[in-house]
Design a protein around this motif. Structure first.
Motif, PDB file in Angstrom:
ATOM      1  N   PRO A 256      11.750  -6.111  -3.505  1.00 18.25           N
ATOM      2  CA  PRO A 256      10.613  -5.268  -3.125  1.00 18.25           C
ATOM      3  C   PRO A 256       9.444  -5.469  -4.074  1.00 18.25           C
ATOM      4  O   PRO A 256       9.614  -5.628  -5.291  1.00 18.25           O
ATOM      5  CB  PRO A 256      11.176  -3.850  -3.238  1.00 18.25           C
ATOM      6  N   SER A 257       8.251  -5.500  -3.499  1.00 15.68           N
ATOM      7  CA  SER A 257       7.047  -5.672  -4.306  1.00 15.68           C
ATOM      8  C   SER A 257       6.373  -4.320  -4.529  1.00 15.68           C
ATOM      9  O   SER A 257       6.524  -3.408  -3.722  1.00 15.68           O
ATOM     10  CB  SER A 257       6.065  -6.617  -3.616  1.00 15.68           C
ATOM     11  N   ALA A 258       5.650  -4.203  -5.623  1.00 15.32           N
ATOM     12  CA  ALA A 258       4.968  -2.958  -5.943  1.00 15.32           C
ATOM     13  C   ALA A 258       3.829  -2.719  -4.957  1.00 15.32           C
ATOM     14  O   ALA A 258       3.125  -3.645  -4.559  1.00 15.32           O
ATOM     15  CB  ALA A 258       4.423  -2.998  -7.367  1.00 15.32           C
ATOM     16  N   GLU A 259       3.654  -1.474  -4.559  1.00  9.91           N
ATOM     17  CA  GLU A 259       2.576  -1.115  -3.644  1.00  9.91           C
ATOM     18  C   GLU A 259       1.307  -0.842  -4.432  1.00  9.91           C
ATOM     19  O   GLU A 259       1.328  -0.152  -5.455  1.00  9.91           O
ATOM     20  CB  GLU A 259       2.962   0.131  -2.842  1.00  9.91           C
ATOM     21  N   ARG A 260       0.209  -1.379  -3.973  1.00 10.35           N
ATOM     22  CA  ARG A 260      -1.092  -1.180  -4.612  1.00 10.35           C
ATOM     23  C   ARG A 260      -1.979  -0.333  -3.704  1.00 10.35           C
ATOM     24  O   ARG A 260      -2.212  -0.703  -2.556  1.00 10.35           O
ATOM     25  CB  ARG A 260      -1.774  -2.519  -4.918  1.00 10.35           C
TER      26      ARG A 260
END
Length: 489
Positions: A256-260
């Motif tokens: 999972p990638s960090a949400e910006r």
């Protein structure tokens, strides 16, 4: 002869320089009345509807929903002087405000309209958009740039046009008496599907990123509003559905990638104000527990005195607000601001009381004007009116600025205490925790009483701890013995 006038994003006041398009309220080909709202935009202060000062037929829109435009950028063009749309592109080339006194109110600032009810929106048939046939060899000509703005649009700043690819559908004449195919299909699709109940641009962006059609999502917010949680649930549900005829694959799941999340709009304004407060104000906090049993009993007596004919009930927040205005009259140092450049403390003559309100779009602080001249019932009615406007996203920038002291009722979140950050450029904030039964020594004996924690965060430049403590002690005394207020009423 119809004239095509260009309406630009007006000066929204309060130093605002840009706004984000949330929702278009008109389509190309619609007939609009003078001062009819045409677009809903979100600024760093609030969400507002922008009225168009011209009456006529909408010939073009600029900017998609979710796009951010600077003040002075074109919003739309309107053909005025005729009930039918123009047959060619802006042949007159007149700028907004030039020679259209009968079709324009001259009002270009948000919230400044004639006050008359908006006319019912009606649509011009696409087939009538080009009433005069053009030569097959003729090509659509661009709308000429408007001349320098006149006095009617003087407050609007000059800005570059948005790029052509950012423009929305535009009525352009051609060999036939209809719209060009791409524009006609876009209009038909919009008419068939209708509007989507979405306010937040972040919700739209999240749906676009995952290829989700918002028209198939059921909203759980007020009046069917589609919230971020609704989109996330729909995305998750779509991801769990296996493709038809496809064998299950054992591919590893991507990390999972960090949400910006962009810090803009209301959230960005809150972040900037709180950061500035921490940088510039040397704050300190003091607090005290108070027995609110008598205050709650007094409130119950007030609301029961006149029965149902006495009007709205007086809230605890309204009583605390009235206590604050009385305390500020005794300790005016806390109703002030600091002019750092002049090295002066500016004591303010009136109390404009802000109160923190939590909404779906974030924390906002509406302001009750001239609170020092109001009684508890009047303050309560104004708090209720502003709170409803905040929840509906209808607060204007003027209703969110100009406060001199803030009351923060964080007890509604079920917490007892807090050390709030001062609402810059004010000098103090009173925090109120939840009121709950606690053991308390009352008249020499242990008893169960309604206890509340009060906290005061203050700018140490305007006063010392003695003044801040005196203010807080007076507030606590009024909470414990409401009769103390009779001396100042």
């Amino acid at each position: 002869m119809a004239k095509v006038l260009e309406f630009k994003l007006p000066d929204l006041g309060e130093g605002l320089t840009e706004a984000e398009i949330v929702r278009w309220l008109v389509e190309v080909g619609d007939v609009v009345a003078v001062d009819q709202p045409v677009v809903e935009v979100e600024t760093a202060k609030a969400m507002v509807e922008v009225p168009c000062p011209y009456g006529g037929v909408v010939t073009a829109r600029f900017g998609e929903e979710g796009a951010e435009l600077p003040v002075g950028a074109p919003l739309l063009t309107v053909a005025v002087g005729s009930a039918e749309p123009v047959t060619g592109p802006a042949a007159s080339g007149e700028s907004a405000g030039g020679g259209a006194q009968d079709e324009s109110s001259g009002n270009v600032l948000v919230g400044y309209g004639t006050g008359a009810p908006a006319a019912r929106r009606r649509r011009v048939r696409p087939a009538a958009i080009s009433a005069t046939p053009a030569s097959p060899a003729s090509a659509p000509a661009p709308v000429p740039a408007p001349a320098p703005v006149s006095a009617a649009t003087a407050p609007v700043a000059t800005a570059a046009r948005v790029a052509p690819e950012a423009q929305a559908t535009t009525a352009v004449p051609g060999p036939s008496a209809a719209l060009v195919p791409a524009e006609a299909s876009a209009l038909s699709l919009a008419e068939a599907q209708g509007p989507v109940a979405v306010i937040s641009p972040l919700v739209r962006k999240l749906a676009r990123q995952h290829g989700l059609d918002l028209r198939h999502v059921a909203g759980t917010g007020r009046d069917g509003l589609i919230l971020r949680t609704d989109v996330e649930c729909a995305i998750k549900a779509a991801g769990e559905e296996p493709a038809a005829g496809a064998a299950p694959a054992a591919a590893p799941e991507p990390a999972p990638s960090a949400e910006r999340i962009p810090l803009r709009g209301v959230r960005g304004a809150v972040a900037e104000k709180l950061s500035r407060s921490r940088r510039e104000i040397p704050d300190a906090t003091c607090w005290v527990d108070a027995d609110a049993t008598e205050l709650m009993a007094a409130r119950a007596a007030m609301n029961a005195a006149g029965g149902s004919a006495a009007g709205p009930k007086v809230s605890v927040l309204a009583l605390l607000a009235r206590i604050c205005t009385a305390a500020l009259a005794r300790f005016p140092e806390l109703n002030s601001t600091v002019d750092a450049d002049a090295r002066e403390i500016v004591r303010l003559p009136g109390v404009h009381l802000g109160f923190a309100a939590q909404t779906e779009r974030g924390l906002v602080v509406p302001v009750v004007r001239d609170a020092h001249t109001r009684n508890a019932e009047s303050i309560g009615a104004e708090i209720a009116r502003l709170t409803q406007a905040a929840r509906d996203g209808k607060l204007t920038p003027a209703q969110l600025t100009g406060g001199t002291f803030t009351l923060n009722n964080y007890g509604v979140f079920g917490v007892d205490g807090s050390t709030p950050i001062i609402n810059h450029p004010e000098a103090a904030m009173l925090g109120v925790g939840r009121i709950m039964p606690k053991p308390w020594v009352y008249e020499g004996e242990l008893a169960v009483r309604q206890v509340v924690q009060l906290s005061l965060t203050f700018d140490h430049r305007v006063c010392d701890g003695g003044t801040a403590g005196g203010f807080l002690r007076y507030v606590a005394d009024c909470v414990e013995q409401p009769a103390v207020l009779l001396r100042t009423l």
